[in-house]
Write a protein that holds these residues in place. Structure first.
Motif, PDB file in Angstrom:
ATOM      1  N   THR A 205       0.833  -1.205   0.000  1.00 38.81           N
ATOM      2  CA  THR A 205       0.000   0.000   0.000  1.00 38.81           C
ATOM      3  C   THR A 205       0.866   1.252   0.000  1.00 38.81           C
ATOM      4  N   ARG A 206       1.915   1.264   0.802  1.00 40.12           N
ATOM      5  CA  ARG A 206       2.796   2.431   0.867  1.00 40.12           C
ATOM      6  C   ARG A 206       3.500   2.666  -0.468  1.00 40.12           C
ATOM      7  N   ARG A 207       3.901   1.594  -1.136  1.00 35.38           N
ATOM      8  CA  ARG A 207       4.529   1.752  -2.453  1.00 35.38           C
ATOM      9  C   ARG A 207       3.536   2.305  -3.465  1.00 35.38           C
ATOM     10  N   ASN A 208       2.312   1.798  -3.429  1.00 33.74           N
ATOM     11  CA  ASN A 208       1.299   2.277  -4.377  1.00 33.74           C
ATOM     12  C   ASN A 208       0.951   3.741  -4.141  1.00 33.74           C
TER      13      ASN A 208
ATOM     14  N   ALA B 211      -7.466  19.017  -9.055  1.00 36.15           N
ATOM     15  CA  ALA B 211      -6.177  18.328  -9.168  1.00 36.15           C
ATOM     16  C   ALA B 211      -5.252  18.707  -8.014  1.00 36.15           C
ATOM     17  N   LEU B 212      -5.247  19.990  -7.640  1.00 32.00           N
ATOM     18  CA  LEU B 212      -4.445  20.424  -6.503  1.00 32.00           C
ATOM     19  C   LEU B 212      -4.962  19.807  -5.205  1.00 32.00           C
ATOM     20  N   ASN B 213      -6.266  19.774  -5.078  1.00 31.86           N
ATOM     21  CA  ASN B 213      -6.860  19.185  -3.873  1.00 31.86           C
ATOM     22  C   ASN B 213      -6.466  17.717  -3.725  1.00 31.86           C
ATOM     23  N   GLN B 214      -6.465  17.000  -4.836  1.00 27.08           N
ATOM     24  CA  GLN B 214      -6.069  15.588  -4.796  1.00 27.08           C
ATOM     25  C   GLN B 214      -4.586  15.453  -4.472  1.00 27.08           C
TER      26      GLN B 214
ATOM     27  N   THR C 217      -1.162  13.471   0.565  1.00 33.02           N
ATOM     28  CA  THR C 217      -0.134  13.595   1.608  1.00 33.02           C
ATOM     29  C   THR C 217      -0.664  13.107   2.951  1.00 33.02           C
ATOM     30  N   THR C 218      -1.917  13.424   3.234  1.00 35.47           N
ATOM     31  CA  THR C 218      -2.525  12.938   4.483  1.00 35.47           C
ATOM     32  C   THR C 218      -2.652  11.422   4.460  1.00 35.47           C
ATOM     33  N   THR C 219      -3.044  10.893   3.306  1.00 39.83           N
ATOM     34  CA  THR C 219      -3.181   9.434   3.176  1.00 39.83           C
ATOM     35  C   THR C 219      -1.844   8.743   3.400  1.00 39.83           C
ATOM     36  N   ARG C 220      -0.791   9.295   2.828  1.00 41.41           N
ATOM     37  CA  ARG C 220       0.535   8.694   2.988  1.00 41.41           C
ATOM     38  C   ARG C 220       1.021   8.808   4.428  1.00 41.41           C
ATOM     39  N   THR C 221       0.776   9.954   5.053  1.00 48.61           N
ATOM     40  CA  THR C 221       1.208  10.137   6.440  1.00 48.61           C
ATOM     41  C   THR C 221       0.527   9.130   7.357  1.00 48.61           C
ATOM     42  N   MET C 222      -0.783   8.944   7.170  1.00 45.52           N
ATOM     43  CA  MET C 222      -1.505   7.987   7.999  1.00 45.52           C
ATOM     44  C   MET C 222      -1.067   6.561   7.698  1.00 45.52           C
ATOM     45  N   ALA C 223      -0.733   6.276   6.437  1.00 44.97           N
ATOM     46  CA  ALA C 223      -0.286   4.925   6.068  1.00 44.97           C
ATOM     47  C   ALA C 223       1.018   4.567   6.776  1.00 44.97           C
ATOM     48  N   THR C 224       1.896   5.553   6.970  1.00 47.33           N
ATOM     49  CA  THR C 224       3.160   5.276   7.662  1.00 47.33           C
ATOM     50  C   THR C 224       2.947   5.001   9.147  1.00 47.33           C
ATOM     51  N   GLN C 225       1.815   5.435   9.681  1.00 43.66           N
ATOM     52  CA  GLN C 225       1.543   5.271  11.105  1.00 43.66           C
ATOM     53  C   GLN C 225       0.654   4.064  11.402  1.00 43.66           C
ATOM     54  N   MET C 226       0.237   3.363  10.373  1.00 40.38           N
ATOM     55  CA  MET C 226      -0.643   2.206  10.556  1.00 40.38           C
ATOM     56  C   MET C 226       0.175   0.952  10.854  1.00 40.38           C
ATOM     57  N   HIS C 227       0.081   0.472  12.090  1.00 43.13           N
ATOM     58  CA  HIS C 227       0.781  -0.734  12.520  1.00 43.13           C
ATOM     59  C   HIS C 227      -0.139  -1.527  13.460  1.00 43.13           C
ATOM     60  N   PRO C 228       0.106  -2.811  13.601  1.00 40.80           N
ATOM     61  CA  PRO C 228      -0.684  -3.576  14.563  1.00 40.80           C
ATOM     62  C   PRO C 228      -0.433  -3.060  15.979  1.00 40.80           C
ATOM     63  N   PRO C 229      -1.367  -3.266  16.900  1.00 41.51           N
ATOM     64  CA  PRO C 229      -1.120  -2.882  18.297  1.00 41.51           C
ATOM     65  C   PRO C 229       0.124  -3.576  18.836  1.00 41.51           C
ATOM     66  N   LYS C 230       0.842  -2.895  19.713  1.00 37.77           N
ATOM     67  CA  LYS C 230       2.086  -3.460  20.251  1.00 37.77           C
ATOM     68  C   LYS C 230       1.846  -4.778  20.977  1.00 37.77           C
ATOM     69  N   ILE C 231       0.640  -4.965  21.499  1.00 32.44           N
ATOM     70  CA  ILE C 231       0.344  -6.210  22.199  1.00 32.44           C
ATOM     71  C   ILE C 231       0.438  -7.414  21.259  1.00 32.44           C
ATOM     72  N   ILE C 232       0.209  -7.183  19.959  1.00 32.63           N
ATOM     73  CA  ILE C 232       0.320  -8.274  18.983  1.00 32.63           C
ATOM     74  C   ILE C 232       1.769  -8.734  18.884  1.00 32.63           C
ATOM     75  N   PHE C 233       2.687  -7.770  18.813  1.00 35.99           N
ATOM     76  CA  PHE C 233       4.107  -8.132  18.735  1.00 35.99           C
ATOM     77  C   PHE C 233       4.575  -8.768  20.047  1.00 35.99           C
ATOM     78  N   ALA C 234       4.079  -8.264  21.179  1.00 33.40           N
ATOM     79  CA  ALA C 234       4.446  -8.858  22.466  1.00 33.40           C
ATOM     80  C   ALA C 234       3.957 -10.300  22.531  1.00 33.40           C
ATOM     81  N   MET C 235       2.738 -10.530  22.060  1.00 28.85           N
ATOM     82  CA  MET C 235       2.186 -11.882  22.053  1.00 28.85           C
ATOM     83  C   MET C 235       2.991 -12.791  21.131  1.00 28.85           C
ATOM     84  N   LEU C 236       3.447 -12.255  20.008  1.00 28.28           N
ATOM     85  CA  LEU C 236       4.253 -13.032  19.067  1.00 28.28           C
ATOM     86  C   LEU C 236       5.563 -13.476  19.713  1.00 28.28           C
TER      87      LEU C 236
END
Length: 259
Positions: A72-75, A164-167, A172-191
């Motif tokens: 998704t981030r690459r796209n 076109a400018l609005n898009q 930029t907002t979509t990309r910024t939020m995409a970089t912040q989307m991660h599973p909850p830390k509890i998932i990694f702790a459980m792993l």
């Protein structure tokens, strides 16, 4: 500390912890077999199967999610490049007197966007560039509005340029939020906990051998640790070894074409 080093140390710690628990599980199994040869392994198969199945499910879930977010981030990088190119071309619809200033603002905006991602993993420096880009968004928008009000400006030009400018800004907002989307830390702790627990159970199951099977013990710990490391790297593709930086070249090519 550099993220790549931090992730490596975490993975190394997991690898060593799994080896330790494999050996500990084997010791517990040997002691248990000595005390109760017939009942030492009674019912353990169902427990082992449930824990290993849960571990496999969690690895599959986290790996699939990380790979999906990576794509998704690459796209989104390609999408932003297309949006920038479209908006820049539509500046041609404005009166000639208004084009140079707006083109220069868009060029500075693209430079700020590229510089923000070059600054990573220095988050604070990247935020400065992102703030600069946000300020330029207001400047570009105001310039486009003013250009549409000039004598001789065609109403259709503004109707085509502003969306076109609005898009270009919205992505930029979509990309910024995409970089912040991660599973909850509890998932990694459980792993991590499941990987360590599985090592203990696997070591217990190896208690029947006369000596330690280092090939299987080391192989199990290494494969599990490496798989988890890849998952972590996919989740943070700007600061690890697996990166999306190469796709920034698409925006660089668009910037190079802005004459």
């Amino acid at each position: 500390m550099d993220y790549a080093i931090f992730a490596f140390l975490i993975t190394l710690g997991l690898f060593l912890g799994m080896l330790l628990l494999l050996d500990l599980g084997r010791r517990i199994g040997i002691r248990r077999r000595a005390q109760d040869p017939d009942g030492a392994t009674a019912g353990t198969g169902a427990v082992d199967g449930a824990v290993f199945a849960l571990l496999g499910l969690l690895i599959a879930f986290t790996f699939s999610g990380a790979a999906s977010r990576f794509d998704t981030r690459r796209n989104l990088i390609v999408e932003e490049a297309n949006d920038i190119g479209t908006a820049y071309l539509r500046i041609n619809l404005l009166p000639a007197s208004a084009q140079p200033e707006l083109r220069e603002s868009v060029r500075r905006y693209v430079d700020a966007r590229l510089e923000a991602y070059r600054k990573l993993p220095d988050v604070e420096a990247a935020k400065v560039e992102l703030a600069k880009a946000a300020q330029l968004q207001n400047e570009i928008w105001n310039q486009a509005i003013a250009a549409g009000r000039l004598e001789g400006a065609q109403p259709a030009a503004t109707m085509l340029l502003l969306p076109a400018l609005n898009q270009m800004f919205d992505i930029t907002t979509t990309r910024t939020m995409a970089t912040q989307m991660h599973p909850p830390k509890i998932i990694f702790a459980m792993l991590f906990v499941l990987a360590l627990a599985s090592s203990l159970l696997a070591g217990y199951g190896m208690a029947g051998g006369k000596s330690r099977n280092w090939i299987h013990m080391g192989g199990f710990a290494l494969i599990m640790a490496f798989a988890i490391y890849v998952i972590l790297d996919l989740e943070y593709p700007r600061i690890g070894l697996i990166r999306v930086d190469a796709f920034d070249q698409v925006i660089m090519e668009v910037r190079a074409g802005m004459k």
